[in-house]
Motif scaffolding. Structure first.
Motif, PDB file in Angstrom:
ATOM      1  N   ARG A  88      32.428  13.367 -60.790  1.00 14.53           N
ATOM      2  CA  ARG A  88      32.958  13.326 -59.421  1.00 14.53           C
ATOM      3  C   ARG A  88      31.942  12.617 -58.535  1.00 14.53           C
ATOM      4  NH1 ARG A  88      34.780  18.890 -57.515  1.00 14.53           N
ATOM      5  NH2 ARG A  88      36.446  17.754 -56.506  1.00 14.53           N
ATOM      6  N   PHE A  89      32.432  12.009 -57.452  1.00 12.24           N
ATOM      7  CA  PHE A  89      31.608  11.122 -56.644  1.00 12.24           C
ATOM      8  C   PHE A  89      31.692  11.504 -55.159  1.00 12.24           C
ATOM      9  CE2 PHE A  89      33.277   9.076 -60.388  1.00 12.24           C
ATOM     10  CZ  PHE A  89      32.115   8.645 -61.016  1.00 12.24           C
ATOM     11  N   PRO A  90      30.688  12.203 -54.646  1.00  4.25           N
ATOM     12  CA  PRO A  90      30.690  12.585 -53.232  1.00  4.25           C
ATOM     13  C   PRO A  90      30.085  11.499 -52.348  1.00  4.25           C
ATOM     14  CG  PRO A  90      28.849  13.600 -54.340  1.00  4.25           C
ATOM     15  CD  PRO A  90      29.609  12.821 -55.388  1.00  4.25           C
ATOM     16  N   ILE A  91      30.546  11.463 -51.119  1.00  3.38           N
ATOM     17  CA  ILE A  91      29.971  10.564 -50.132  1.00  3.38           C
ATOM     18  C   ILE A  91      29.965  11.292 -48.786  1.00  3.38           C
ATOM     19  CG2 ILE A  91      32.185   9.430 -49.711  1.00  3.38           C
ATOM     20  CD1 ILE A  91      30.564   6.881 -49.117  1.00  3.38           C
ATOM     21  N   PRO A  92      28.807  11.338 -48.125  1.00  2.00           N
ATOM     22  CA  PRO A  92      28.747  11.981 -46.811  1.00  2.00           C
ATOM     23  C   PRO A  92      29.409  11.095 -45.751  1.00  2.00           C
ATOM     24  CG  PRO A  92      26.545  11.650 -47.751  1.00  2.00           C
ATOM     25  CD  PRO A  92      27.513  10.927 -48.611  1.00  2.00           C
ATOM     26  N   VAL A  93      30.278  11.698 -44.958  1.00  4.24           N
ATOM     27  CA  VAL A  93      30.995  10.980 -43.907  1.00  4.24           C
ATOM     28  C   VAL A  93      30.892  11.783 -42.616  1.00  4.24           C
ATOM     29  CG1 VAL A  93      33.263  10.128 -43.157  1.00  4.24           C
ATOM     30  CG2 VAL A  93      32.616   9.965 -45.574  1.00  4.24           C
ATOM     31  N   GLN A  94      30.602  11.088 -41.522  1.00  3.02           N
ATOM     32  CA  GLN A  94      30.587  11.729 -40.212  1.00  3.02           C
ATOM     33  C   GLN A  94      31.994  12.253 -39.906  1.00  3.02           C
ATOM     34  OE1 GLN A  94      27.835  12.008 -38.069  1.00  3.02           O
ATOM     35  NE2 GLN A  94      26.654  11.227 -39.793  1.00  3.02           N
ATOM     36  N   GLN A 115      28.626  18.081 -38.264  1.00  5.17           N
ATOM     37  CA  GLN A 115      28.732  16.633 -38.092  1.00  5.17           C
ATOM     38  C   GLN A 115      29.094  15.863 -39.355  1.00  5.17           C
ATOM     39  OE1 GLN A 115      24.954  15.493 -36.507  1.00  5.17           O
ATOM     40  NE2 GLN A 115      25.387  16.342 -34.493  1.00  5.17           N
ATOM     41  N   VAL A 116      28.772  16.403 -40.528  1.00  8.98           N
ATOM     42  CA  VAL A 116      28.945  15.657 -41.780  1.00  8.98           C
ATOM     43  C   VAL A 116      29.762  16.467 -42.782  1.00  8.98           C
ATOM     44  CG1 VAL A 116      27.747  14.575 -43.733  1.00  8.98           C
ATOM     45  CG2 VAL A 116      26.760  14.443 -41.445  1.00  8.98           C
ATOM     46  N   THR A 117      30.672  15.759 -43.449  1.00  9.37           N
ATOM     47  CA  THR A 117      31.475  16.338 -44.524  1.00  9.37           C
ATOM     48  C   THR A 117      31.290  15.496 -45.776  1.00  9.37           C
ATOM     49  OG1 THR A 117      33.161  17.302 -43.091  1.00  9.37           O
ATOM     50  CG2 THR A 117      33.866  16.723 -45.293  1.00  9.37           C
ATOM     51  N   LEU A 118      31.177  16.163 -46.915  1.00  8.62           N
ATOM     52  CA  LEU A 118      31.184  15.440 -48.188  1.00  8.62           C
ATOM     53  C   LEU A 118      32.638  15.173 -48.563  1.00  8.62           C
ATOM     54  CD1 LEU A 118      28.568  17.364 -50.359  1.00  8.62           C
ATOM     55  CD2 LEU A 118      28.318  15.088 -49.366  1.00  8.62           C
ATOM     56  N   VAL A 119      32.952  13.903 -48.763  1.00 10.07           N
ATOM     57  CA  VAL A 119      34.258  13.510 -49.272  1.00 10.07           C
ATOM     58  C   VAL A 119      34.058  13.300 -50.762  1.00 10.07           C
ATOM     59  CG1 VAL A 119      36.084  11.775 -49.196  1.00 10.07           C
ATOM     60  CG2 VAL A 119      34.869  12.418 -47.089  1.00 10.07           C
ATOM     61  N   LEU A 125      36.872   4.235 -58.237  1.00  7.27           N
ATOM     62  CA  LEU A 125      37.868   3.479 -57.488  1.00  7.27           C
ATOM     63  C   LEU A 125      38.166   4.175 -56.155  1.00  7.27           C
ATOM     64  CD1 LEU A 125      39.903   1.124 -57.379  1.00  7.27           C
ATOM     65  CD2 LEU A 125      41.531   2.629 -58.531  1.00  7.27           C
ATOM     66  N   GLU A 126      38.377   5.491 -56.193  1.00  3.83           N
ATOM     67  CA  GLU A 126      38.610   6.252 -54.963  1.00  3.83           C
ATOM     68  C   GLU A 126      37.381   6.218 -54.060  1.00  3.83           C
ATOM     69  OE1 GLU A 126      39.797  10.166 -56.181  1.00  3.83           O
ATOM     70  OE2 GLU A 126      41.718   9.467 -56.980  1.00  3.83           O
ATOM     71  N   LEU A 127      36.207   6.290 -54.638  1.00  2.00           N
ATOM     72  CA  LEU A 127      34.969   6.214 -53.867  1.00  2.00           C
ATOM     73  C   LEU A 127      34.872   4.868 -53.147  1.00  2.00           C
ATOM     74  CD1 LEU A 127      32.181   7.513 -53.170  1.00  2.00           C
ATOM     75  CD2 LEU A 127      31.312   6.287 -55.153  1.00  2.00           C
ATOM     76  N   ASN A 128      35.180   3.796 -53.849  1.00  2.00           N
ATOM     77  CA  ASN A 128      35.159   2.468 -53.238  1.00  2.00           C
ATOM     78  C   ASN A 128      36.170   2.359 -52.106  1.00  2.00           C
ATOM     79  OD1 ASN A 128      33.113   1.650 -54.958  1.00  2.00           O
ATOM     80  ND2 ASN A 128      34.539   0.793 -56.460  1.00  2.00           N
ATOM     81  N   GLN A 129      37.301   3.052 -52.241  1.00  2.00           N
ATOM     82  CA  GLN A 129      38.315   3.052 -51.188  1.00  2.00           C
ATOM     83  C   GLN A 129      37.752   3.678 -49.911  1.00  2.00           C
ATOM     84  OE1 GLN A 129      41.296   1.569 -51.583  1.00  2.00           O
ATOM     85  NE2 GLN A 129      41.791   1.967 -49.446  1.00  2.00           N
ATOM     86  N   VAL A 130      37.017   4.771 -50.038  1.00  2.00           N
ATOM     87  CA  VAL A 130      36.389   5.396 -48.867  1.00  2.00           C
ATOM     88  C   VAL A 130      35.408   4.419 -48.234  1.00  2.00           C
ATOM     89  CG1 VAL A 130      34.876   7.258 -48.067  1.00  2.00           C
ATOM     90  CG2 VAL A 130      36.688   7.756 -49.721  1.00  2.00           C
ATOM     91  N   HIS A 131      34.621   3.741 -49.034  1.00  2.00           N
ATOM     92  CA  HIS A 131      33.659   2.755 -48.513  1.00  2.00           C
ATOM     93  C   HIS A 131      34.360   1.642 -47.737  1.00  2.00           C
ATOM     94  CE1 HIS A 131      29.678   3.899 -49.931  1.00  2.00           C
ATOM     95  NE2 HIS A 131      30.248   4.361 -51.026  1.00  2.00           N
ATOM     96  N   GLN A 132      35.555   1.273 -48.160  1.00  2.00           N
ATOM     97  CA  GLN A 132      36.296   0.218 -47.479  1.00  2.00           C
ATOM     98  C   GLN A 132      36.937   0.710 -46.187  1.00  2.00           C
ATOM     99  OE1 GLN A 132      39.097  -1.261 -50.358  1.00  2.00           O
ATOM    100  NE2 GLN A 132      37.524  -2.326 -51.533  1.00  2.00           N
ATOM    101  N   GLU A 133      37.356   1.955 -46.154  1.00  2.15           N
ATOM    102  CA  GLU A 133      38.098   2.475 -44.991  1.00  2.15           C
ATOM    103  C   GLU A 133      37.222   3.040 -43.892  1.00  2.15           C
ATOM    104  OE1 GLU A 133      42.157   3.705 -47.423  1.00  2.15           O
ATOM    105  OE2 GLU A 133      40.725   5.273 -46.934  1.00  2.15           O
TER     106      GLU A 133
END
Length: 140
Positions: A88-94, A115-119, A125-133
């Motif tokens: 699984r691939f988490p990414i912190p997002v404001q 202030q921050v949520t891990l998505v 592929l889904e992780l890259n989608q978050v990076h794009q959006e």
């Protein structure tokens, strides 16, 4: 394979032993192990140590606790949330940028603070989608 991976790059002026950073987490929990790989590229900065060791972590609560500790650790120059054995691939997002995610049903969300949520993506592929959006300033 592990649910999550964490890999640090360490400030050589602060610490030179990766186990000093990783050890307390692996020693305190059966959900955390230290693994080693040769798939990690070394940092070109001579003041930064790029260890071949990384953490394998099971469970989002454990992962979030370790991430929160390490992101504020003065020994840590960079914290990577991807690794060779991650499932699984988490990414912190404001929080304010979460609305930019086009299809939130694809992800799990874990709030770290006000202030921050891990998505959490199930694939790169889904992780890259978050990076794009999500705008760059609201990531990480």
């Amino acid at each position: 394979m592990a649910e999550f991976n964490l890999h640090v790059r360490i400030d050589k002026n602060e610490e030179t032993d990766p186990m000093a950073v990783y050890g307390p987490y692996a020693d305190d929990s059966e959900d955390v192990t230290v693994e080693e790989t040769d798939e990690i590229d070394a940092d070109s900065d001579s003041d930064v140590l790029t260890p071949t060791e990384f953490l394998e972590v099971e469970g989002i609560e454990t992962f979030a606790d370790i991430y929160t500790d390490l992101v504020d650790d003065p020994r840590v120059v960079h914290l990577s949330l991807r690794g060779p054995t991650a499932e699984r691939f988490p990414i912190p997002v404001q929080h304010h940028a979460l609305q930019q995610i086009g299809d939130p049903t694809l992800y799990e969300f874990h709030a770290l603070d006000g202030q921050v949520t891990l998505v959490i993506a199930e694939s790169e592929l889904e992780l890259n989608q978050v990076h794009q959006e999500v705008p760059d300033g609201a990531l990480g």
